[in-house]
Design a protein around this motif. Structure first.
Motif, short mmCIF file in Angstrom:
data_model
loop_
_atom_site.label_atom_id
_atom_site.label_comp_id
_atom_site.label_asym_id
_atom_site.label_seq_id
_atom_site.Cartn_x
_atom_site.Cartn_y
_atom_site.Cartn_z
N TRP A 1 0.84 -1.21 0.00
CA TRP A 1 0.00 0.00 0.00
C TRP A 1 0.88 1.26 0.00
O TRP A 1 0.79 2.10 -0.89
CB TRP A 1 -0.91 0.00 1.24
CG TRP A 1 -2.03 1.01 1.19
CD1 TRP A 1 -1.89 2.37 1.04
CD2 TRP A 1 -3.43 0.77 1.28
NE1 TRP A 1 -3.12 2.96 1.04
CE2 TRP A 1 -4.08 2.01 1.20
CE3 TRP A 1 -4.20 -0.39 1.44
CZ2 TRP A 1 -5.47 2.13 1.27
CZ3 TRP A 1 -5.59 -0.27 1.52
CH2 TRP A 1 -6.21 0.99 1.42
N ASN A 2 1.75 1.38 1.00
CA ASN A 2 2.58 2.60 1.13
C ASN A 2 3.83 2.47 0.28
O ASN A 2 4.75 1.74 0.63
CB ASN A 2 2.97 2.83 2.59
CG ASN A 2 1.78 3.14 3.45
OD1 ASN A 2 0.90 3.90 3.05
ND2 ASN A 2 1.72 2.55 4.63
N MET A 3 3.83 3.20 -0.84
CA MET A 3 4.99 3.18 -1.74
C MET A 3 5.20 4.57 -2.31
O MET A 3 4.24 5.34 -2.42
CB MET A 3 4.75 2.20 -2.91
CG MET A 3 4.68 0.75 -2.53
SD MET A 3 4.51 -0.32 -3.98
CE MET A 3 2.80 -0.02 -4.45
N PRO A 4 6.45 4.89 -2.68
CA PRO A 4 6.69 6.17 -3.34
C PRO A 4 6.12 6.17 -4.77
O PRO A 4 5.75 5.12 -5.29
CB PRO A 4 8.21 6.27 -3.35
CG PRO A 4 8.68 4.86 -3.33
CD PRO A 4 7.67 4.10 -2.54
N VAL A 5 6.08 7.32 -5.37
CA VAL A 5 5.66 7.57 -6.76
C VAL A 5 4.16 7.33 -6.94
O VAL A 5 3.41 8.25 -7.26
CB VAL A 5 6.46 6.74 -7.79
CG1 VAL A 5 6.08 7.13 -9.22
CG2 VAL A 5 7.96 6.88 -7.57
N LYS A 6 3.72 6.09 -6.80
CA LYS A 6 2.29 5.77 -6.88
C LYS A 6 2.01 4.69 -5.85
O LYS A 6 2.62 3.62 -5.89
CB LYS A 6 1.92 5.30 -8.28
CG LYS A 6 0.41 5.19 -8.53
CD LYS A 6 0.11 4.57 -9.88
CE LYS A 6 0.46 5.47 -11.05
NZ LYS A 6 -0.46 6.58 -11.27
N ASP A 7 1.08 4.96 -4.92
CA ASP A 7 0.85 3.98 -3.85
C ASP A 7 -0.02 2.82 -4.35
O ASP A 7 -0.53 2.82 -5.48
CB ASP A 7 0.28 4.64 -2.59
CG ASP A 7 -1.15 5.14 -2.76
OD1 ASP A 7 -1.91 4.57 -3.56
OD2 ASP A 7 -1.52 6.12 -2.07
N GLY A 8 -0.15 1.82 -3.49
CA GLY A 8 -0.84 0.60 -3.90
C GLY A 8 -2.31 0.80 -4.18
O GLY A 8 -2.88 0.14 -5.06
N TYR A 9 -2.95 1.68 -3.43
CA TYR A 9 -4.38 1.90 -3.63
C TYR A 9 -4.64 2.56 -5.00
O TYR A 9 -5.51 2.12 -5.75
CB TYR A 9 -4.95 2.76 -2.50
CG TYR A 9 -6.44 2.98 -2.62
CD1 TYR A 9 -7.34 1.93 -2.44
CD2 TYR A 9 -6.94 4.23 -2.97
CE1 TYR A 9 -8.71 2.12 -2.57
CE2 TYR A 9 -8.31 4.44 -3.10
CZ TYR A 9 -9.19 3.38 -2.91
OH TYR A 9 -10.54 3.57 -3.05
#
Lengths: 168, 125
Positions: B54-62
């Motif tokens: 879910w929590n990721m840089p650039v574009k999150d998982g959601y």
């Protein structure tokens, strides 16, 4: 476990219990490492005491804070190598740093879930920041925020978590 | 067939790779949601399952989940969230957006394998 409460702070038993339970759960579940919380004491600023630290911020509409997880490098290598089933001597520096970051991410995530249930509110985590090097120092703002220092023991060595959480 | 893991933690992708190998699928990976969509675009006809942090840089998982489910070419591919976001509200949000399953970190490898089998529609005895 002893708890020293000489400083006034908004840190309470629920937060301590959430962090301790989350740390033990994460370490045992994914790293097959049993840990014990040996001591919890209050302090007034972030004081790193390890060779490698990972820091993450938690924010919500009724409060904000941060968790910093610090390991001696040897213990970090033992625990992180277990995540991927290799021996510590085969672990790269990059993987060691990344692994400590993922550990603080999971501890923070579990802690915020527990806090969300208790406070009926959602919190957001930042991405972890990882710092490596003996005697490193991290400047945080605001200064003189109350912190809890939690000392844990695993594999005969000590690692620590420093936690600050302030409600609005 | 391949399983795509999208997670910004390299060590977590290695943990997941161990489970995917045991399941007998090929493993492909990406370090953020945007990269995940690009990798998916290249391998779209071979991907059996997408595992999303879910929590990721650039574009999150959601956001990534929304884009996968919006695209007619990729919307049929099952997505399983693998994340520290364990609050019920987030689980419901992801399921409503089209995620087929949800695994909270930390997990044991066996539990991840069982969840992947469930999501792939493979028999779990």
């Amino acid at each position: 476990m002893s708890i020293e409460t000489s400083h006034k702070s908004s840190l309470d038993a629920n937060l301590v219990n959430a962090v301790v339970a989350s740390t033990m759960h994460v370490m045992s579940t994914i790293a097959s490492t049993e840990v014990q919380c040996k001591e919890v004491k209050a302090q007034t600023d972030y004081k790193p005491c390890g060779d490698i630290s990972a820091i993450i911020n938690i924010t919500g509409h009724n409060g904000e804070g941060m968790l910093a997880l610090s390991f001696p490098v040897q213990l970090a290598s033992i625990i992180v190598s277990r995540l991927i089933g290799i021996t510590p001597d085969k672990l790269s520096v990059e993987d060691r740093c990344d692994g400590v970051g993922e550990l603080v991410n999971m501890i923070s995530g579990n802690t915020k879930s527990k806090l969300s249930e208790q406070n009926n509110t959602l919190y957001t985590l930042s991405l972890p920041t990882i710092i490596q090097g003996p005697k490193h120092h991290v400047s945080t703002r605001p200064k003189n925020n109350p912190y809890l220092l939690m000392l844990f023991e695993a594999e005969g060595q000590t690692f620590n978590l420093q936690v600050s959480f302030k409600t609005f | 067939m391949k399983i795509l893991s999208v997670d910004d933690s390299g060590i977590m992708r290695k943990i997941i790779r161990g489970a995917v190998d045991r399941l007998g699928y090929d493993f492909i990976e990406a370090a953020d949601g945007q990269e995940g969509l690009e990798v998916l675009n290249v391998h779209v006809n071979e991907v059996a399952l997408i595992l999303l942090d879910w929590n990721m840089p650039v574009k999150d998982g959601y956001e990534t989940l929304l884009e996968i489910k919006k695209n007619p070419v990729t919307q049929h591919i099952p997505v399983m969230m693998v994340t520290t976001e364990a609050e019920k509200a987030n689980v419901i949000k992801a399921i409503q957006a089209g995620a087929k399953n949800y695994v909270s970190k930390p997990f044991q490898q066996e539990d991840l394998i069982v969840k992947m089998m469930e999501t792939l529609g493979l028999g779990v005895s």
